[in-house]
Design a protein around this motif. Structure first.
Motif, PDB file in Angstrom:
ATOM      1  N   ALA A 331       0.832  -1.211   0.000  1.00 31.16           N
ATOM      2  CA  ALA A 331       0.000   0.000   0.000  1.00 31.16           C
ATOM      3  C   ALA A 331       0.862   1.255   0.000  1.00 31.16           C
ATOM      4  CB  ALA A 331      -0.932  -0.019   1.213  1.00 31.16           C
ATOM      5  N   TRP A 332       1.921   1.223   0.808  1.00 29.73           N
ATOM      6  CA  TRP A 332       2.827   2.389   0.871  1.00 29.73           C
ATOM      7  C   TRP A 332       3.487   2.614  -0.496  1.00 29.73           C
ATOM      8  CZ3 TRP A 332       4.309   6.274   4.203  1.00 29.73           C
ATOM      9  CH2 TRP A 332       5.476   6.958   3.846  1.00 29.73           C
ATOM     10  N   ASN A 333       4.028   1.559  -1.094  1.00 29.30           N
ATOM     11  CA  ASN A 333       4.748   1.699  -2.356  1.00 29.30           C
ATOM     12  C   ASN A 333       3.837   2.130  -3.494  1.00 29.30           C
ATOM     13  OD1 ASN A 333       7.205   0.988  -1.198  1.00 29.30           O
ATOM     14  ND2 ASN A 333       6.956  -1.189  -1.651  1.00 29.30           N
ATOM     15  N   ALA A 334       2.586   1.737  -3.442  1.00 31.74           N
ATOM     16  CA  ALA A 334       1.633   2.127  -4.486  1.00 31.74           C
ATOM     17  C   ALA A 334       1.319   3.621  -4.429  1.00 31.74           C
ATOM     18  CB  ALA A 334       0.343   1.317  -4.346  1.00 31.74           C
ATOM     19  N   LYS A 335       1.436   4.190  -3.245  1.00 33.92           N
ATOM     20  CA  LYS A 335       1.048   5.589  -3.049  1.00 33.92           C
ATOM     21  C   LYS A 335       2.231   6.540  -2.967  1.00 33.92           C
ATOM     22  CE  LYS A 335      -2.028   8.354  -0.103  1.00 33.92           C
ATOM     23  NZ  LYS A 335      -2.898   8.336   1.095  1.00 33.92           N
ATOM     24  N   HIS A 336       3.383   6.042  -2.465  1.00 31.34           N
ATOM     25  CA  HIS A 336       4.510   6.937  -2.192  1.00 31.34           C
ATOM     26  C   HIS A 336       5.769   6.494  -2.938  1.00 31.34           C
ATOM     27  CE1 HIS A 336       2.005   8.641   0.903  1.00 31.34           C
ATOM     28  NE2 HIS A 336       1.920   7.477   1.523  1.00 31.34           N
ATOM     29  N   VAL A 338       9.815   6.600  -4.288  1.00 30.42           N
ATOM     30  CA  VAL A 338      11.093   6.902  -3.647  1.00 30.42           C
ATOM     31  C   VAL A 338      11.359   8.401  -3.761  1.00 30.42           C
ATOM     32  CG1 VAL A 338      13.586   6.525  -3.744  1.00 30.42           C
ATOM     33  CG2 VAL A 338      12.020   4.626  -4.165  1.00 30.42           C
ATOM     34  N   GLY A 339      11.801   9.015  -2.667  1.00 29.32           N
ATOM     35  CA  GLY A 339      12.016  10.464  -2.645  1.00 29.32           C
ATOM     36  C   GLY A 339      10.885  11.223  -1.963  1.00 29.32           C
ATOM     37  N   THR A 340       9.943  10.497  -1.408  1.00 32.41           N
ATOM     38  CA  THR A 340       8.823  11.129  -0.700  1.00 32.41           C
ATOM     39  C   THR A 340       9.322  11.818   0.569  1.00 32.41           C
ATOM     40  OG1 THR A 340       7.206   9.526  -1.514  1.00 32.41           O
ATOM     41  CG2 THR A 340       6.654  10.688   0.524  1.00 32.41           C
ATOM     42  N   ARG A 355      14.646   6.887   0.608  1.00 30.75           N
ATOM     43  CA  ARG A 355      15.628   6.591  -0.432  1.00 30.75           C
ATOM     44  C   ARG A 355      15.458   5.174  -0.970  1.00 30.75           C
ATOM     45  NH1 ARG A 355      21.783   6.459   0.855  1.00 30.75           N
ATOM     46  NH2 ARG A 355      21.594   4.318   0.158  1.00 30.75           N
ATOM     47  N   SER A 356      14.372   4.536  -0.643  1.00 35.07           N
ATOM     48  CA  SER A 356      14.072   3.199  -1.164  1.00 35.07           C
ATOM     49  C   SER A 356      12.572   2.991  -1.112  1.00 35.07           C
ATOM     50  CB  SER A 356      14.777   2.125  -0.319  1.00 35.07           C
ATOM     51  OG  SER A 356      14.102   1.948   0.925  1.00 35.07           O
ATOM     52  N   GLU A 357      12.129   1.921  -1.725  1.00 35.89           N
ATOM     53  CA  GLU A 357      10.751   1.494  -1.538  1.00 35.89           C
ATOM     54  C   GLU A 357      10.635   0.866  -0.152  1.00 35.89           C
ATOM     55  OE1 GLU A 357       9.870  -1.190  -4.723  1.00 35.89           O
ATOM     56  OE2 GLU A 357       9.204   0.441  -6.034  1.00 35.89           O
ATOM     57  N   ALA A 358       9.445   0.761   0.352  1.00 36.92           N
ATOM     58  CA  ALA A 358       9.238   0.094   1.638  1.00 36.92           C
ATOM     59  C   ALA A 358       9.499  -1.400   1.465  1.00 36.92           C
ATOM     60  CB  ALA A 358       7.821   0.321   2.134  1.00 36.92           C
ATOM     61  N   VAL A 359       9.974  -2.028   2.531  1.00 31.86           N
ATOM     62  CA  VAL A 359      10.276  -3.463   2.508  1.00 31.86           C
ATOM     63  C   VAL A 359       9.786  -4.102   3.798  1.00 31.86           C
ATOM     64  CG1 VAL A 359      12.325  -3.202   1.050  1.00 31.86           C
ATOM     65  CG2 VAL A 359      12.562  -3.124   3.536  1.00 31.86           C
ATOM     66  N   VAL A 360       9.715  -5.425   3.781  1.00 33.93           N
ATOM     67  CA  VAL A 360       9.425  -6.177   4.994  1.00 33.93           C
ATOM     68  C   VAL A 360      10.760  -6.451   5.668  1.00 33.93           C
ATOM     69  CG1 VAL A 360       8.456  -8.264   5.981  1.00 33.93           C
ATOM     70  CG2 VAL A 360       7.391  -7.226   3.974  1.00 33.93           C
ATOM     71  N   MET A 370      15.806   5.715   4.849  1.00 32.92           N
ATOM     72  CA  MET A 370      15.791   7.174   4.781  1.00 32.92           C
ATOM     73  C   MET A 370      17.108   7.756   4.254  1.00 32.92           C
ATOM     74  SD  MET A 370      12.863   8.202   5.564  1.00 32.92           S
ATOM     75  CE  MET A 370      11.377   7.543   6.334  1.00 32.92           C
ATOM     76  N   LYS A 371      16.989   8.688   3.357  1.00 34.91           N
ATOM     77  CA  LYS A 371      18.137   9.395   2.810  1.00 34.91           C
ATOM     78  C   LYS A 371      18.799  10.232   3.903  1.00 34.91           C
ATOM     79  CE  LYS A 371      19.356  12.701  -0.837  1.00 34.91           C
ATOM     80  NZ  LYS A 371      18.819  13.523  -1.955  1.00 34.91           N
ATOM     81  N   GLY A 372      20.137  10.155   3.960  1.00 34.53           N
ATOM     82  CA  GLY A 372      20.876  10.965   4.928  1.00 34.53           C
ATOM     83  C   GLY A 372      20.941  10.373   6.305  1.00 34.53           C
TER      84      GLY A 372
END
Length: 385
Positions: A331-336, A338-340, A355-360, A370-372
């Motif tokens: 659900a997160w990856n479908a809506k948000h 990378v770079g959100t 800085r990535s897609e969500a993962v399990v 997260m970037k940085g």
């Protein structure tokens, strides 16, 4: 689960592969014909002091890594669940995955080393105990615009690469507190924009070969994720001029199995030490997040009598199912993408960027990198802006 990891340039040493060359004479003979010199003599004796020259280092490491892999499989009879290699070592990972044979891989590596060795007037250095965000800010503040981040080796070790004069100038600005600066013995600015011409020439050469899809998942240096169908011909040339995402690659494997066993195949233990450092960092992050979460959950109001029922009277909390976590990630990856931009419920992390897609993560956590920050945040802890 188990992952075999193959070292790259920097792990070479005279004497490497001593016990392997006589064990695999046919492969050694093939290597000599392709290279035009004795690989055994180069690795064991190095009479002309060429082993540390890029065009010789890369074929030498590829050969020793390959023989080490064949020896491991012949001895144990077992193959890994995943493969990864650091820069040059990725060719050995792809060899082990069945993407090409020993000869084709050596020809690719030989050309790669020759092209990379032709790039002059560049330098590299390792920065210890500083984050990506901090390094980028310091480079910008000091107008060092011809320096790129070449290797994310671990959360506390990042390699910079660029123009020789600016790498030299960077020494003074990265010498403070616990931050350390180590110049590297390289002939060029590898894994930076200065390698784009070599990348383009290598792409042309690499198209001469036929490749098979990996029979074992291989983590790409470019994406820090398993190679997808058709990516090999794109990623191998790109790897020459792009950042080596080693730390993220190991984190990806740990997200699949928190108890992933890593075995370094080749000479030395450079990668073994990096993996150990990454694991320590992950553990510290988890402890810090747990403490912050516990602090946020601490209630300041007195507990009311009505809330002091016997534990048996309270319904047990339902365990979080793996399927529900997977759905949350989807659900997160479908809506948000990378770079959100996101904010966290934890104090001090109000402005973040994925800085990535969500993962399990660890089979039960829905998380995103997260970037940085160089770490994962639970999806329940963040809110998209």
């Amino acid at each position: 689960m188990r992952a075999f990891i193959f070292p790259g340039q920097g792990s070479q040493a005279k004497g490497m592969g001593k016990e392997l060359f006589d064990k695999y004479p046919e492969l050694v003979e093939k290597a000599d014909k392709i290279l035009g010199y004795s690989i055994k003599e180069l690795c064991l004796e190095d009479p002309e002091n060429k082993l540390n020259n890029t065009q010789y280092t890369q074929p030498a490491l590829y050969t020793v890594n390959a023989l080490s892999y064949y020896d491991e499989v012949d001895t144990s009879g077992e193959k890994p669940d995943f493969l990864a290699g650091h820069s040059l070592g990725e060719y050995n990972a792809l060899l082990a995955a069945g993407c090409f044979d020993f000869e084709a891989g050596l020809k690719l590596v030989k050309k790669r080393g020759e092209l990379m060795s032709q790039v002059k007037d560049g330098a590299m250095a390792a920065i210890m105990n500083s984050s990506k965000a901090e390094i980028e800010q310091i480079l910008a503040d000091n107008n060092l615009t011809n320096v790129d981040l070449a290797n994310y080796n671990s959360p506390t070790q990042i390699v910079i690469s660029g123009a020789s004069d600016e790498i030299a100038a960077a020494k003074s600005v990265f010498s403070f507190g616990k931050v350390l600066f180590y110049p590297l013995n390289t002939s060029g600015a590898f894994h930076s924009r200065f390698m784009q011409e070599s990348r383009d020439k290598f792409r042309t050469y690499a198209k001469r070969f036929k490749y098979a899809e990996p029979q074992i998942p291989v983590i790409s240096n470019v994406t820090a994720e398993p190679y997808k169908e058709g990516e090999l011909i794109t990623n191998l040339p790109e790897q020459i001029s792009s950042t080596v995402m080693w730390s993220d690659s190991i984190l990806h494997l740990l997200s699949i199995d928190k108890d992933m066993e890593f075995k370094e195949i080749g000479h030395g233990n450079v990668l073994t030490k990096l993996v150990a450092g990454i694991k320590r960092h992950v553990k510290k992050e988890q402890q810090a997040q747990a403490q912050a979460q516990a602090k946020n959950n601490t209630r300041t109001e007195p507990v009311k009598a009505a809330e002091q029922a016997e534990p048996t009277a309270q319904p047990k909390a339902a365990a979080v199912s793996h399927d529900s976590v997977v759905e949350k990630v989807k659900a997160w990856n479908a809506k948000h993408p990378v770079g959100t931009k996101v904010k966290s419920s934890m104090p001090g992390y109000e402005a973040l960027e994925t800085r990535s897609e969500a993962v399990v993560l660890f089979s039960h956590r829905a998380a995103v990198y997260m970037k940085g920050y160089n770490g994962y945040f639970d999806l329940d802890e963040i809110q998209a802006l």
